[in-house]
Motif scaffolding. Structure first.
Motif, PDB file in Angstrom:
ATOM      1  N   GLN A  74      51.408  -0.131   7.593  1.00  0.00           N
ATOM      2  CA  GLN A  74      52.471   0.784   8.040  1.00  0.00           C
ATOM      3  C   GLN A  74      53.081   0.459   9.256  1.00  0.00           C
ATOM      4  N   ARG A  75      54.341   0.154   9.597  1.00  0.00           N
ATOM      5  CA  ARG A  75      55.010  -0.067  10.790  1.00  0.00           C
ATOM      6  C   ARG A  75      56.092   0.684  11.225  1.00  0.00           C
ATOM      7  N   TYR A  76      56.100   1.075  12.310  1.00  0.00           N
ATOM      8  CA  TYR A  76      57.180   1.918  12.734  1.00  0.00           C
ATOM      9  C   TYR A  76      57.504   1.372  14.319  1.00  0.00           C
ATOM     10  N   ARG A 128      49.998   0.672  11.552  1.00  0.00           N
ATOM     11  CA  ARG A 128      48.660   1.173  11.008  1.00  0.00           C
ATOM     12  C   ARG A 128      48.099   0.601   9.859  1.00  0.00           C
ATOM     13  N   LEU A 148      54.453   1.053  16.550  1.00  0.00           N
ATOM     14  CA  LEU A 148      53.331   1.273  16.016  1.00  0.00           C
ATOM     15  C   LEU A 148      52.482   0.720  14.478  1.00  0.00           C
TER      16      LEU A 148
END
Lengths: 548, 240
Positions: free
Chosen positions: A492-494, A481, A479
């Motif tokens: 932001q990365r996850y 954003r 994900l």
């Protein structure tokens, strides 16, 4: 073992000469062995136990006119050297032989006698059948033995479970259980009144699967399907199914003309004749998992290579019409002999054609039709799907990512890694703009990219056109954003991998195209503002698939 | 097969725990509010948020103000423009973003006129009162002189009062534009406070603290009128 027999005979003959003088200790002892006796010792035995329960101690059970005669008539056919040529046929019809204990004792005796895996063992039971609640309150089938009490069935009658357990303990791998009994509340079945009332409210779901199931080594035939009535007939002077079973053993059941009547041939013959005779009111059932070379020969001997046979006892194909070269031959389940050579085989139901295939069949070949089906319908499908993905809880939807559309590709490989399992691989991509709601009324615009990669091994339930599947799934979720607001500008990365489950269906439109839909639920670990938490992640999609 | 299933399950759980990256929503939990007062006194002008009185800002020479770190979501500005003018402005604060409010025109303000009373005779000194959720407060209150708390824009407020030796008290009151609303606040002494005697709590103006800790009318004739004498802590007429 048969290949070793000549070697063994040579070895024994070599040992037969004197090798030591009288009085010497040790050495070889000469034995006089007859080759015929030795060969007979290694020949599989053919044993049958036939039980006909006609009269009962409790007058509530109606006397059956032909149960004893069914057993003795079948015994005559099995003993006949020209037909069944069974080595041993035991018939239990006398009152003292048809109690519960006597029948169980006879089965245990049979277990001691039929000790070899290749012994042919047939157990036949003609009696009333009934249903009653057992000690656990579960509805259980019972065979009404002579000493069974109408008011204490679980305590006095022989439960089919106990019968089956005894049958399963027979060492033979060529065993056959024939139940000329039923449990539907009429004909040869008698039920307590309160149970009749209870059963009247139970629909077909209860009857979906008869008890007559079999292990891989067993065949179980029943004179009537679960919920139907087995009948005696005054004109035939036998139980109808048994009458035609015996008739089939005389030769007419030998459909592939190889000189022998196998158990499935005899059952198919009797089933068709019973169905016709009762004008469809009685439909004998069979549960057969043993396919390929049929090991249970009931009558005759294989003295020539038989005609090619096409057959299926798979419930998936029940009711389909088998056509060979355009000619209707048989409504499944069952088998049909065809001429050797190239044949056009069709399975149809009404106007719908399930499969049409050209096959080459040779003498002696037995072709299971489900194999044809498996070959006809490709077992791989690639689908283009569209759907939605979302966190399961509202807080995560507001603060992490709202429900978002997704497009993807799903690859389904059936019968991998095992039969009736599937390997499901899916890739989904979602990209767009959404708004976070970290507080009521506050909306923070952001761009997102969600990429999922899932792999699952679901179990498959397959019918004619419909395939259902469900099983465990593992999925990776990426994900990303991106924000561009006054207080924060950046991405932001996850990334996480989550366990979960998947379920879905595929509806076959034709040989190649299918509609598919699936949903999944995952348990995902996310870290928000430095705090980890487990949240649910769900998704669903639908699309069109291509089988290849 | 069973072993494979177990392995698959454990692997899944293991991988699930092995996540990387993080998502940060902290920057979006507060926003900024900007605006301008059309009328103001730079010496007293103050803008804050109801419910978060710690978030406050003064105005510049043009009456402009900037409130930062305002919690995201629905909010209401509490504006004190002059000694007798104020305003309340509802708005929604967008997290991580700025909100510009239209020019704020202050209206005539009301105020609370707070009178403190006590149960019994103890004196109230050094009391504090604050209008809940606003920066308006007052200290050094007592039960002798009522105090004005304001300016307050038209609306209803909670008032919290505390004083040493008394249980903190909250009352509700509403103010109208340009009007003063009297609030009588009765304070209840804390348990034991009254029993400590008048040497600690004091007595009102018409009484005196006796040695036994009680407030009495007189201790000596000098506490009485000229025609009276102090007899048994009471002032009595002299009998000729």
């Amino acid at each position: 073992m048969r290949r070793l027999l000549p070697l063994l005979l040579v070895f024994l003959c070599a040992c037969a000469g004197p090798s030591a003088t009288a009085g010497d200790k040790g050495g070889l002892v000469p034995l006089r062995l007859d080759a015929a006796d030795l060969s007979r010792a290694y020949t599989p035995r053919r044993l049958a136990l036939l039980v006909g329960v006609s009269s009962f101690d409790d007058p509530q059970w109606r006397t059956l006119r032909f149960s004893a005669k069914d057993a003795t008539d079948l015994a005559a056919a099995l003993k006949d050297p020209a037909r069944g040529h069974f080595d041993q046929v035991r018939v239990l019809t006398r009152p003292e032989e048809t109690t519960r204990d006597a029948i169980l004792a006879a089965l245990r005796q049979l277990r001691r006698e039929a000790t070899r895996p290749d012994d042919v063992v047939m157990v036949y039971l003609s009696a009333h059948g009934t249903l009653a609640r057992d000690g656990k309150g579960e509805l259980t089938r019972y065979l009404v033995t002579r000493d069974a009490s109408y008011r204490a069935i679980p305590q006095t009658a022989l439960s089919m479970d106990a019968l089956k357990a005894e049958f399963e303990q027979l060492p033979s791998r060529r065993r056959l259980l024939v139940l000329a009994t039923c449990h539907s509340g009429s004909g040869k079945s008698l039920l307590p009144k309160e149970l009749e009332v209870e059963l009247a409210g139970i629909k077909s779901g209860f009857y979906a699967r008869p008890l007559e199931e079999s292990s891989r080594a067993s065949m179980v035939f029943a004179a009537s399907d679960w919920g139907e009535t087995a009948r005696e007939d005054e004109g035939l002077r036998n139980d109808i199914y048994t009458y035609f079973l015996i008739e089939g053993l005389n030769g007419p059941a030998d459909r592939n003309a190889d000189g022998a009547v196998t158990a499935t041939e005899a059952h198919d013959y009797s089933r068709r004749r019973t169905f016709a005779f009762t004008e469809g009111r009685q439909r004998p059932s069979a549960e057969i998992l043993e396919v390929g070379a049929d090991p249970v020969i009931l009558a005759g001997r294989i003295d020539r290579t038989g005609q090619p046979e096409l057959f299926s006892y798979n419930p998936r194909l029940d009711g389909f019409l088998l056509k060979v070269d355009g000619e209707p031959r048989l409504e499944l389940p069952g088998g049909a002999a065809v001429g050797p050579g190239r044949r056009t085989v069709e399975l149809t139901k009404g106007d719908a054609v399930l499969v049409r295939r050209e096959v080459d069949v040779a003498r002696g070949e037995r072709l299971p039709l489900e194999r044809l089906l498996a070959d006809a319908i490709p077992r791989r499908a690639l689908s283009l799907v569209g759907g939605m993905m979302s966190f399961a809880d509202g807080k995560s939807r507001r603060e992490l990512l709202p429900a978002a559309p997704q497009v993807g590709v799903v690859l389904r490989l059936e019968d991998l890694p095992l039969q009736n399992l599937g390997l499901l691989v899916d890739v989904g991509l979602g990209h767009g703009r959404k708004k976070l709601q970290v507080a009521p009324g506050s909306e923070v615009p952001f761009g997102y990219t969600a990429l999922t990669l899932g792999a699952a091994v679901p179990y498959l339930w397959r019918w004619e056109r419909l395939t259902l599947f469900a099983g465990p799934r593992v999925a990776a979720l990426y994900l990303g954003r991106s924000f561009d607001v006054e207080a924060y500008s950046g991405g932001q990365r996850y990334f996480t991998v989550s366990p979960g489950v998947v379920g879905g269906l595929a509806w076959r439109l034709g040989e190649r195209l299918e509609l598919t839909a699936q949903g999944h639920g995952m348990l995902t670990y996310v870290v928000v503002d430095g705090q980890g938490q487990a949240v649910g992640f769900i998704g669903g999609n639908a699309g069109v698939g291509y089988r290849f | 097969m069973r072993r494979q299933c177990l392995f698959l399950t454990l692997s899944s759980l293991g991988l699930g725990l092995g996540a990387c990256g993080s998502l940060d929503n902290e920057p979006f939990r507060a926003g900024t509010v900007r605006g301008r007062l059309t009328e103001f006194d730079p010496a007293v002008a103050l803008v804050s948020v109801i419910g978060a009185p710690g978030v406050r800002a003064s105005v510049d020479a043009q009456g402009r103000f900037t409130l930062e770190d305002v919690p995201a979501g629905p909010a209401e500005l509490f504006v004190v423009a002059t000694e007798d003018k104020a305003a309340r402005v509802p708005l929604t604060v967008q997290g991580g973003q700025s909100v510009d409010v239209p020019d704020v025109a202050p209206r005539p303000a009301g105020s609370f006129f707070v009178k403190l009373h006590t149960q019994g005779s103890p004196r109230v000194t050094d009391a504090k009162a604050s209008v809940d959720g606003t920066p308006i407060d007052a200290t050094q209150l007592d039960d002798r002189a009522p105090r004005r708390l304001g300016p307050l824009p038209d609306g209803c407020y909670g008032l919290s009062v505390s004083a040493p030796g008394f249980i903190s008290t909250a009352v509700q009151g509403c103010v109208d534009e340009g009007k003063q609303t009297a609030l009588n606040v009765e304070l209840v002494p804390e348990e034991g406070f009254a029993e400590e005697g008048c040497a600690r709590t004091g007595c009102d103006d018409d009484s005196h603290c006796a040695l036994d800790g009680h407030c009495v009318e007189c201790l000596d004739t000098i506490h009485c009128e000229s025609s009276e004498v102090c007899n048994g802590f009471r002032c009595e007429e002299t009998i000729p």
